[in-house]
Scaffold this motif. Structure first.
Motif, PDB file in Angstrom:
ATOM      1  N   ASP A  73       0.875  -1.189  -0.169  1.00 17.81           N
ATOM      2  CA  ASP A  73      -0.099   0.142   0.038  1.00 17.81           C
ATOM      3  C   ASP A  73       0.883   1.085  -0.083  1.00 17.81           C
ATOM      4  N   ALA A  74       0.962   1.907  -0.996  1.00 22.67           N
ATOM      5  CA  ALA A  74       2.016   3.108  -1.501  1.00 22.67           C
ATOM      6  C   ALA A  74       1.371   3.975  -0.328  1.00 22.67           C
ATOM      7  N   LYS A  75       0.519   4.300   0.288  1.00 21.87           N
ATOM      8  CA  LYS A  75      -0.147   5.333   0.921  1.00 21.87           C
ATOM      9  C   LYS A  75       0.059   5.112   2.058  1.00 21.87           C
ATOM     10  N   ARG A  76       0.496   4.002   2.674  1.00 22.67           N
ATOM     11  CA  ARG A  76       0.459   3.611   4.199  1.00 22.67           C
ATOM     12  C   ARG A  76       2.078   3.677   4.447  1.00 22.67           C
ATOM     13  N   PHE A  77       2.406   4.568   5.264  1.00 22.19           N
ATOM     14  CA  PHE A  77       3.766   4.289   5.974  1.00 22.19           C
ATOM     15  C   PHE A  77       3.732   4.857   7.528  1.00 22.19           C
ATOM     16  N   TRP A  78       4.712   4.777   8.296  1.00 22.06           N
ATOM     17  CA  TRP A  78       4.919   4.944   9.461  1.00 22.06           C
ATOM     18  C   TRP A  78       6.229   5.776   9.682  1.00 22.06           C
ATOM     19  N   ILE A  79       6.056   6.781  10.861  1.00 21.50           N
ATOM     20  CA  ILE A  79       7.350   7.436  11.199  1.00 21.50           C
ATOM     21  C   ILE A  79       7.433   7.567  12.713  1.00 21.50           C
ATOM     22  N   SER A  80       8.681   7.675  13.179  1.00 24.81           N
ATOM     23  CA  SER A  80       8.719   7.754  14.750  1.00 24.81           C
ATOM     24  C   SER A  80       9.647   9.151  15.057  1.00 24.81           C
ATOM     25  N   ARG A  81       9.440   9.707  15.720  1.00 30.65           N
ATOM     26  CA  ARG A  81      10.240  11.027  16.444  1.00 30.65           C
ATOM     27  C   ARG A  81      10.960  10.808  17.663  1.00 30.65           C
ATOM     28  N   THR A  82      12.228  11.448  17.705  1.00 30.22           N
ATOM     29  CA  THR A  82      12.934  11.292  18.635  1.00 30.22           C
ATOM     30  C   THR A  82      13.612  12.512  19.247  1.00 30.22           C
ATOM     31  N   THR A  83      14.183  12.735  20.446  1.00 33.61           N
ATOM     32  CA  THR A  83      14.770  13.568  21.100  1.00 33.61           C
ATOM     33  C   THR A  83      16.197  12.984  21.220  1.00 33.61           C
ATOM     34  N   TRP A  84      17.336  13.986  21.388  1.00 31.72           N
ATOM     35  CA  TRP A  84      18.656  13.569  21.528  1.00 31.72           C
ATOM     36  C   TRP A  84      19.069  13.713  22.813  1.00 31.72           C
ATOM     37  N   ASP A  85      18.353  13.603  24.075  1.00 35.97           N
ATOM     38  CA  ASP A  85      18.829  13.446  25.320  1.00 35.97           C
ATOM     39  C   ASP A  85      17.998  12.341  26.090  1.00 35.97           C
ATOM     40  N   SER A  86      17.751  12.352  27.280  1.00 33.79           N
ATOM     41  CA  SER A  86      17.165  11.304  27.915  1.00 33.79           C
ATOM     42  C   SER A  86      15.678  11.485  28.244  1.00 33.79           C
ATOM     43  N   SER A  87      15.090  12.458  27.605  1.00 32.67           N
ATOM     44  CA  SER A  87      13.582  12.871  27.954  1.00 32.67           C
ATOM     45  C   SER A  87      12.801  11.777  26.993  1.00 32.67           C
ATOM     46  N   SER A  88      11.602  11.851  27.646  1.00 33.90           N
ATOM     47  CA  SER A  88      10.767  10.699  26.920  1.00 33.90           C
ATOM     48  C   SER A  88       9.610  11.344  25.774  1.00 33.90           C
ATOM     49  N   HIS A  89      10.260  12.539  25.446  1.00 32.07           N
ATOM     50  CA  HIS A  89       9.403  13.099  24.498  1.00 32.07           C
ATOM     51  C   HIS A  89       9.784  12.299  23.161  1.00 32.07           C
ATOM     52  N   GLY A  90       8.588  12.301  22.433  1.00 32.56           N
ATOM     53  CA  GLY A  90       8.734  11.334  21.226  1.00 32.56           C
ATOM     54  C   GLY A  90       7.432  10.469  20.826  1.00 32.56           C
ATOM     55  N   GLY A  91       7.114   9.984  19.757  1.00 34.33           N
ATOM     56  CA  GLY A  91       5.838   9.026  19.406  1.00 34.33           C
ATOM     57  C   GLY A  91       6.071   8.619  18.231  1.00 34.33           C
ATOM     58  N   ILE A  92       5.195   7.809  17.733  1.00 38.40           N
ATOM     59  CA  ILE A  92       5.149   7.223  16.450  1.00 38.40           C
ATOM     60  C   ILE A  92       3.605   7.331  15.720  1.00 38.40           C
ATOM     61  N   TYR A  93       3.937   7.503  14.602  1.00 41.59           N
ATOM     62  CA  TYR A  93       2.690   8.033  13.699  1.00 41.59           C
ATOM     63  C   TYR A  93       2.250   7.312  12.557  1.00 41.59           C
ATOM     64  N   ARG A  94       1.300   7.232  11.933  1.00 39.92           N
ATOM     65  CA  ARG A  94       0.935   6.425  10.818  1.00 39.92           C
ATOM     66  C   ARG A  94       0.058   7.055  10.034  1.00 39.92           C
ATOM     67  N   THR A  95       0.268   7.134   8.629  1.00 36.62           N
ATOM     68  CA  THR A  95      -0.608   7.720   7.550  1.00 36.62           C
ATOM     69  C   THR A  95      -1.177   6.560   6.625  1.00 36.62           C
ATOM     70  N   VAL A  96      -2.527   6.789   6.090  1.00 35.60           N
ATOM     71  CA  VAL A  96      -3.031   5.522   5.183  1.00 35.60           C
ATOM     72  C   VAL A  96      -3.415   6.447   4.298  1.00 35.60           C
ATOM     73  N   ASP A  97      -3.231   7.659   3.921  1.00 40.35           N
ATOM     74  CA  ASP A  97      -3.498   8.514   2.768  1.00 40.35           C
ATOM     75  C   ASP A  97      -2.199   9.199   2.286  1.00 40.35           C
ATOM     76  N   GLY A  98      -1.059   8.681   2.166  1.00 39.47           N
ATOM     77  CA  GLY A  98      -0.116   9.237   1.736  1.00 39.47           C
ATOM     78  C   GLY A  98       0.477  10.327   2.281  1.00 39.47           C
ATOM     79  N   GLY A  99       0.153  10.871   3.766  1.00 40.71           N
ATOM     80  CA  GLY A  99       0.586  11.824   4.386  1.00 40.71           C
ATOM     81  C   GLY A  99      -0.379  12.956   4.352  1.00 40.71           C
ATOM     82  N   ALA A 100      -1.432  12.680   3.918  1.00 40.81           N
ATOM     83  CA  ALA A 100      -2.745  13.953   4.183  1.00 40.81           C
ATOM     84  C   ALA A 100      -2.906  14.252   5.514  1.00 40.81           C
ATOM     85  N   THR A 101      -3.050  12.984   6.069  1.00 42.00           N
ATOM     86  CA  THR A 101      -3.487  12.938   7.658  1.00 42.00           C
ATOM     87  C   THR A 101      -2.762  11.926   8.365  1.00 42.00           C
TER      88      THR A 101
END
Length: 890
Positions: free
Chosen positions: A825-853
């Motif tokens: 499915d070319a419109k479905r992909f995932w990303i994760s975000r990180t910070t570069w210290d020890s904080s717990s800020h970050g998250g994992i995200y999914r799109t099913v419409d090619g990045g529109a939402t």
């Protein structure tokens, strides 16, 4: 030699909101890794339930066990920082736990099932935070009143709450000591002292302190200024020492330096930088003050003051003068604090400045390492530079005790007169008169003179039972006494648990040739079961230790909490391969239920170290494996270079593959101060063709070729440097082959030449195709050939980089590192975000419409910023890895 926390000087941290505006769904992630942390510093036992123990790590947060460490589970619900260096429990509220982290203090009232951050402890408030290696037992809960808690900070301060962490009062115990003389100043009342260590002959002598501003709006506009100056003063015994000013500016973070100026002992000397000759002054990203001497072995404190900008090309600042804020503007004068300046530690070249001390009122570098409350109400603290003190009135007044200044921890006993002290290289001491006098303790083994004693504790239910832990370099040493410390037994042999921690299954214990055992590695904390004096737990480096027989047998119990930071995952049929820092290459054949180590099977000086990438293919019925690594030996031996490892028999045997790769470790323009082979890509249909990337610029003057991108046509047995290289080599993970055209390569670069580069001819030539962000940490190509670049936001090109579309609108500095695509499915992909210290800020995200939402799917994953995302299309599972490995049905 573990390392997980990842320093990148060009990025700061923040947490971006969910873009689509929806509440994050409650996805339930399944743990499938063989561990989750890196190095364990803190352990506490539940006061009344002997099955429950709490464990803190330096980069993966907290763990708890309900079965005496047979199984560890993450306990990070509500934790805002994953670097946990002290924990505490107490009998007055048995289910209450406190945890001190690099981000501040956390409190739990439900056995670590959930945590509340103590807001006043934050850096920008009271700054009640931990110190790696220094915060040994920095929290004490009053045994009779759980609302009364004492916490020691990395600043050396001691704080007290009497209302369960709602409000705090500082206990000024240091006022009993004479105040140090203020440092000399060129202007105002204070300056900064750099602790400089020239190191050995032949080593690069440069050290530096740095101030980071950042890209975008955080960058500074200095275009109105023509000159920059600073002043420095050398101590009386200094040799010829030089100083230099450096500015980094523009999208390329261009390094622009002034002349080296030689100092004079006892006198302030000006260091100038002609700004009129510099470029991109409207976007100053970072500034440095560098220092060097060519006399090996010299150590000393160098004072620096009055860093100033001038609109006049000949501008200067006279001693004692006040900058007018217009024609002369101070960048730093260090009257009160660091103001963002730090000792730069990105690589061996720059670690000559080992620390800095700011402000006339600061004593500098001392940490409140432990605090304890005795049965008679006496309050004890240790400070790493001031020794131990006692208060008999809950912290109002204090008495210094006659202990070594290097006090690491103090332990009370059921008899309030008896105390134990650990003092690093000064050893262990015992007092029987509430600390008035102390007797050194002599351990019975031959190495005791070399020991750094970390902690000594007494079993509450049997006061004559005493346990001590110590280290010599990376080796751990355990001692037990049944007669109050008169005689001791010594043990370093650990019985490994290769099911819970599959690493090094062929290891044998030091001097005891027993397979499945190992020597005790560096250890940090020990806790005794309050109900059973024979049971204790040791938190440490490679293997966490349990004993149920008073230390006669040391048994590893690391299931769910071993030394793991995963760097790559690859799927091939029913097998999943993973690489990890420190731990090598592993494989699972049942979806992560059990793992087996493939390489190395025991410690090997030429192999053991950090592993970065793995690629696998089915050839002649066997799994062909190529993986990359950086042996620990290479950190001290530049000739022990990065290499690849090759197996043609499914991992039964491996050979070192370094033919054609650099025979040294490059260290110019590298992400972490030295080169690592973090990039590996494989041809989609011909497994004989691979590409390997490592950072590090060439040094023509030294005839050193640097890192770069290398091609192998024989399955990774030998390598050839690509004919030309991209315009930048500082990389993190980004190197891929286009599945629609295997001659086409994509490479993401950070810093100089930053963005994405493309080659249409297998690396013979390169084109700079993406310049929208200078710090993209990863790049991926979908089955259809769409290119995804991850920086602060995600970008996509469907025409080989001719045009780009921004797919996210994150704000703040967290970086997209993990990227995964769905081949179906070319419109479905995932990303994760990180910070570069020890904080717990970050998250994992999914799109099913090619990045529109986008939808956040972080859910209940206990480590919220994985750097590795991989989608297993056959199983329809998304795998996320970093500290621990997890999967989610998708």
């Amino acid at each position: 030699m573990p390392r997980c926390t990842l320093p990148v000087s060009a990025l700061l941290l923040a947490c971006a909101p969910l873009m689509a505006g929806d509440a994050p769904p409650a996805e339930s992630w399944q743990a499938v890794g063989w561990g989750g942390g890196a190095y364990y510093f803190a352990v506490s036992w539940h006061p009344t339930d002997g099955n429950v123990i709490y464990l803190g790590s330096d980069c993966a947060g907290l763990y708890s066990t309900a079965n005496k460490a047979k199984q560890w589970d993450f306990a990070n619900n509500g934790i805002t920082d994953y670097a946990v260096y002290s924990t505490a429990t107490g009998p007055a509220a048995p289910d209450m736990v406190y945890a001190l982290t690099d981000g501040g203090l956390h409190k739990s009232t439900d056995r670590a099932r959930s945590w509340t951050f103590v807001a006043d402890s934050a850096k920008d408030k009271l700054d009640i935070r931990s110190k790696r290696d220094g915060s040994v037992r920095a929290i004490a809960i009053d045994p009779k009143n759980a609302d009364v808690v004492y916490v020691g900070s990395h600043t050396g301060k001691l704080w007290k709450t009497s209302d369960g962490a709602k409000t705090w009062t500082e206990l000024a115990y240091r006022e009993v000591f004479p105040k140090p003389a203020p440092p000399p100043a060129y202007t105002g009342a204070s300056s900064v002292r750099l602790n400089y260590d020239a190191g050995a002959a032949g080593k690069d002598p440069m050290g530096r302190i740095s101030k980071f501003y950042g890209p975008g709006e955080k960058a500074k506009d200095w275009s109105a200024f023509k000159r920059m100056t600073a002043r420095f003063m050398l101590p009386a015994d200094a040799p010829a020492v030089q100083m230099q000013l450096v500015v980094q500016s523009g999208d390329s973070w261009k390094w622009q330096q002034g002349d080296w100026i030689e100092g004079k002992p006892g006198a302030w000397v000006e260091v100038p930088l002609d700004l009129s000759k510099l470029s991109d002054l409207n976007s100053v990203r970072m500034i440095h003050i560098a220092v060097r001497t060519f006399q090996p072995g010299w150590k000393g404190g160098i004072q620096v003051d009055a860093v100033a900008l001038h609109t006049d090309p000949a501008g200067t600042l006279e001693a004692g003068a006040v900058a007018d804020g217009k024609s002369t503007v101070l960048v730093a004068d260090w009257e009160k604090d660091a103001d963002g300046w730090t000792a730069n530690s990105q690589g061996d070249d720059y670690r000559k400045v080992t620390g800095l001390r700011q402000g006339a009122e600061k004593t500098g570098g001392d940490v409140l390492s432990s605090v304890a409350v005795a049965g008679d109400g006496a309050l004890y603290v240790t400070n790493t530079k001031l020794g131990a003190l006692r208060s008999d009135d809950a912290g109002t007044t204090w008495v210094p005790l006659a202990t070594p200044k290097s006090a690491m921890s103090i332990s009370t006993t059921p008899d309030p007169k008896v105390l134990w002290l650990s003092a690093a290289q000064a050893g262990a001491l015992r007092s029987t008169d509430r600390g008035q006098t102390w007797t050194p303790v002599a351990f019975s083994d031959k190495q005791s003179a070399k020991l750094a004693v970390r902690e000594v504790i007494v079993a509450p239910s049997r006061p004559q039972r005493v346990y001590a832990i110590a280290t010599i370099d990376w080796g751990g040493h355990f001692y037990a006494s049944d007669d109050g410390g008169t005689t001791w037994t010594h043990n370093t042999l650990v019985h490994n648990d290769t099911t819970g921690n599959p690493t090094n299954p062929d290891e044998v214990g030091a001097n005891e040739w027993v397979k499945g055992t190992s020597g005790l590695s560096s250890i940090k904390n020990i806790a005794v079961n309050p109900q059973n004096p024979d049971e204790f737990f040791i938190a440490g480096n490679w293997r966490n230790i349990f004993s149920g027989d008073g230390g006669k047998t040391l048994e590893e119990r690391s299931t769910g909490a071993d030394n793991t930071c995963t760097t790559d995952i690859q799927f091939l049929g029913d097998r999943t391969y993973a690489t990890a820092m420190d731990e090598g290459l592993l494989v699972t054949e049942n979806g992560g239920k059990q793992w087996k180590q493939l390489w190395p099977l025991k410690y090997d000086i030429n192999t053991s170290g950090h592993f970065w990438r793995v690629r696998v293919a089915k050839v002649d019925g066997q799994d062909r494996i190529v993986t990359t690594g950086s042996p620990w030996k290479s950190f001290g031996d530049p000739k022990c270079a990065n290499r690849a490892y090759f197996s043609a028999d499914g991992g039964a045997t491996f050979t070192i593959s370094n033919a054609g790769l650099p025979d040294y470790v490059p260290n110019v323009n590298c992400m972490w101060g030295r080169s690592f082979p973090r990039a590996l890509a494989q041809h989609p249909t011909d497994p004989n063709i691979l590409y390997l990337g490592m950072d590090g610029d060439a040094e023509p003057a030294k005839n050193l070729p640097g890192g770069g991108i290398f091609r192998s046509a024989d399955a990774g047995r030998t390598w050839t440097r690509c004919a030309t290289q991209p315009g930048g080599l500082r990389l993190y993970y980004g190197l891929v082959v286009d599945p629609t055209n295997p001659k086409r390569l994509y490479y993401s670069v950070c810093g100089n030449g930053g963005g994405a580069w493309m080659s249409e001819d297998e690396g013979a030539t390169w084109t700079h195709i993406f310049k929208n962000e200078p710090w993209p940490f990863n790049i991926e190509v979908s089955k259809e050939g769409a290119v995804l670049v991850g920086g602060n936001n995600l970008w996509r090109s469907t025409d080989q980089g001719k045009s780009w579309k921004k797919l996210t609108s994150f704000t703040g500095d967290p970086t997209i590192v993990g990227i995964a695509t769905d081949p179906a499915d070319a419109k479905r992909f995932w990303i994760s975000r990180t910070t570069w210290d020890s904080s717990s800020h970050g998250g994992i995200y999914r799109t099913v419409d090619g990045g529109a939402t986008w939808q956040e799917i972080t859910g209940d994953i206990p480590f919220r910023k994985p750097q590795i995302l991989r989608y297993n299309a056959e199983k329809r599972e998304l795998w996320a890895a970093g500290a621990g490995i997890f999967k989610l049905a998708q």
